[in-house]
Motif scaffolding. Sequence first.
Motif, PDB file in Angstrom:
ATOM      1  N   ILE A  63      -6.180  84.113   5.827  1.00 36.94           N
ATOM      2  CA  ILE A  63      -6.082  82.883   5.461  1.00 36.94           C
ATOM      3  C   ILE A  63      -5.103  82.050   3.751  1.00 36.94           C
ATOM      4  O   ILE A  63      -5.392  83.158   3.009  1.00 36.94           O
ATOM      5  N   HIS A  67      -5.571  75.987   5.625  1.00 38.01           N
ATOM      6  CA  HIS A  67      -6.348  76.515   6.318  1.00 38.01           C
ATOM      7  C   HIS A  67      -8.158  75.494   6.431  1.00 38.01           C
ATOM      8  O   HIS A  67      -8.036  74.779   4.818  1.00 38.01           O
ATOM      9  N   ILE A  69     -11.917  76.036   5.677  1.00 40.00           N
ATOM     10  CA  ILE A  69     -12.780  76.773   5.951  1.00 40.00           C
ATOM     11  C   ILE A  69     -13.872  76.917   5.414  1.00 40.00           C
ATOM     12  O   ILE A  69     -14.285  76.230   4.827  1.00 40.00           O
ATOM     13  N   SER A  91      -6.750  77.496   1.009  1.00 40.56           N
ATOM     14  CA  SER A  91      -7.361  76.280   1.869  1.00 40.56           C
ATOM     15  C   SER A  91      -8.156  75.491   1.439  1.00 40.56           C
ATOM     16  O   SER A  91      -9.031  75.642   0.527  1.00 40.56           O
ATOM     17  N   THR A  93     -12.280  73.766   2.180  1.00 42.63           N
ATOM     18  CA  THR A  93     -13.546  75.001   2.365  1.00 42.63           C
ATOM     19  C   THR A  93     -14.245  73.598   1.997  1.00 42.63           C
ATOM     20  O   THR A  93     -14.353  72.576   2.372  1.00 42.63           O
ATOM     21  N   PRO A 114     -12.434  73.671  11.690  1.00 40.24           N
ATOM     22  CA  PRO A 114     -12.710  75.232  11.305  1.00 40.24           C
ATOM     23  C   PRO A 114     -11.674  75.732  11.732  1.00 40.24           C
ATOM     24  O   PRO A 114     -11.959  76.397  12.930  1.00 40.24           O
ATOM     25  N   HIS A 115     -10.327  76.191  10.871  1.00 44.09           N
ATOM     26  CA  HIS A 115      -9.684  77.552  11.210  1.00 44.09           C
ATOM     27  C   HIS A 115     -10.699  79.143  11.101  1.00 44.09           C
ATOM     28  O   HIS A 115      -9.962  80.034  12.108  1.00 44.09           O
ATOM     29  N   ALA A 116     -11.571  79.213  10.119  1.00 42.83           N
ATOM     30  CA  ALA A 116     -12.520  79.963  10.252  1.00 42.83           C
ATOM     31  C   ALA A 116     -13.963  79.509   9.467  1.00 42.83           C
ATOM     32  O   ALA A 116     -14.213  79.289   9.330  1.00 42.83           O
ATOM     33  N   HIS A 133      -9.553  80.076  18.946  1.00 43.85           N
ATOM     34  CA  HIS A 133      -8.975  80.131  17.873  1.00 43.85           C
ATOM     35  C   HIS A 133      -9.031  79.815  16.552  1.00 43.85           C
ATOM     36  O   HIS A 133      -8.650  79.842  16.036  1.00 43.85           O
ATOM     37  N   ARG A 134     -10.832  80.461  16.204  1.00 40.29           N
ATOM     38  CA  ARG A 134     -11.225  79.956  15.306  1.00 40.29           C
ATOM     39  C   ARG A 134     -11.295  81.929  14.156  1.00 40.29           C
ATOM     40  O   ARG A 134     -12.815  81.874  15.484  1.00 40.29           O
ATOM     41  N   ARG A 135     -11.788  82.153  13.675  1.00 43.20           N
ATOM     42  CA  ARG A 135     -11.854  83.454  13.241  1.00 43.20           C
ATOM     43  C   ARG A 135     -13.591  83.040  12.640  1.00 43.20           C
ATOM     44  O   ARG A 135     -13.902  82.300  12.378  1.00 43.20           O
TER      45      ARG A 135
END
Length: 512
Positions: A63, A67, A69, A91, A93, A114-116, A133-135
């Motif tokens: 992270i 990004h 989150i 990142s 949030t 979101p990225h994650a 594609h998402r954590r």
Amino acid sequence: MTTNSTTTNTTTTTANYARLILDRLDADEADHIVCTDSTRGYTAPEFAIRIRRFRRDLAQQGIGGGHLIALVAPNTTDALAIRYAAGLRGSATVLCPNADTPARLNAFLAAIDPHAVVVFDPAVAATVTDPEHRRLILVGGPDGDLRSDREPGDDEAENIAVAPSDPCVLVATGGTTGVSKASVRDVAAYLRLIDGPADPTRRQLVCTPLAYIAQTAADQTLLAGGVVFLHDTFDPRLVLEAIDHDRITHLALVEPLLVELVDCPARPGHDLSSLRAISHVGADAPPELRHRLLTALGPNVLVHVYGASEFGPACVLAGADYALDRPDLLGSAGRAIPGVEVRVVDETGTPLDPGQLGRIEVRSPGAASTYRGSRAESVRFQDDGWFRGSDFGEIDASGYLRVRGREGDRRMIDGRPTWPVDIENALSSHPAVRYAVAVPADATSFAAWVVLAPGSVIDDDELRQHLCAVGGPQFASIPVTSVPTMPVTEQGKPDRHALLHGVGVTADQPAL
């Protein structure tokens, strides 16, 4: 508060809010609690270590800068610590609303992409749709990706520089009329939103979801050197106990929850003298209801704030203006906060004269700039900095704003524009009524519901007669229904959908 900035060959970098809060914790040499939740309290050094541990874990999870989150989190110290840790990693949030409603949660996640996604509850994690594609990052437990028992990392190696224009914090809207949107603030705008004087005496109770504007109250308090007390849910008895025991100075509630607090049978047995401000936001707050709340709580405690997640606080009614001897102002949202501009415009965007009804627009240095994943709605953020709201109102010659209601809630009755607050105020004037909510029932009229005071005996026909006697004969066709409890949303606002469809209004439901 001052912002530390440096200039490189290509851009200006700055310390974001997370860096400044960590610096504030590091500078606190006193051995006292700065943040507490249902499990325990943390001193400034303990909280700082926790942030650094989570920052190390986020770095190991890849992270970093650029990004977004998303956190599906309860109101806990760890939720704040992970949010700050992500900020230190560069990142942006967002705290997600509607964690207990999988369909709405996943719709929100799909919109913001979101990225994650950081999840605290394995059961909730199982409901989160997880594109390739998402954590999906799990907090706690022996198999958790983020754990607070690991060693903290090195400051210089694990902080990532940010620019003032980088996305920083997304704040969810209430989603009263649909799926929540997320407004985006950059690093500089969010710092302006939470900036304020140092106040180590501030003791802020947060008992509504952090996903909404409550997160800014927590950030502002910690940045000012105060103490944050986190409750995961609103329970009026526990809130009263906390105010008494923890000497709470600041509390923010939407009106239905404020009514529950004031009407709680346990209130007379608690010492509330530490309170400096109960800010109430989010609903119409008819003048008759405000009069009753003032009578119960006394002067110099209630603060009415008009604002929104998109632009933050805009107007405030407080102090001598918010008092029983100023009945002319009990229907007012107060005056604009210094540095914030508020105007009323017609449909062409032309500012109107004092006393004229029109659309409310706000321009604030701490405002968001757009919605994430909602291009059509983002046109409300105008190029000149004004936010085109959905509320209508008027500003008098002395600068006091009177909010009438949402544009979509306006109905023409007997040729006159009418809003829910008109009906709610008339019903609230009856001594048997604790709380009233009116909702547009169709294209031409409304329906209304009331919660009665304990021991009151009055039927719905009598309530309708009172509505007509006070509000006028044009309300004769509006059905009025008494309910044992008022259903509310996660944020605590009246649940309009539930009312219209008869959901959640039975005697075995929790109060308001």
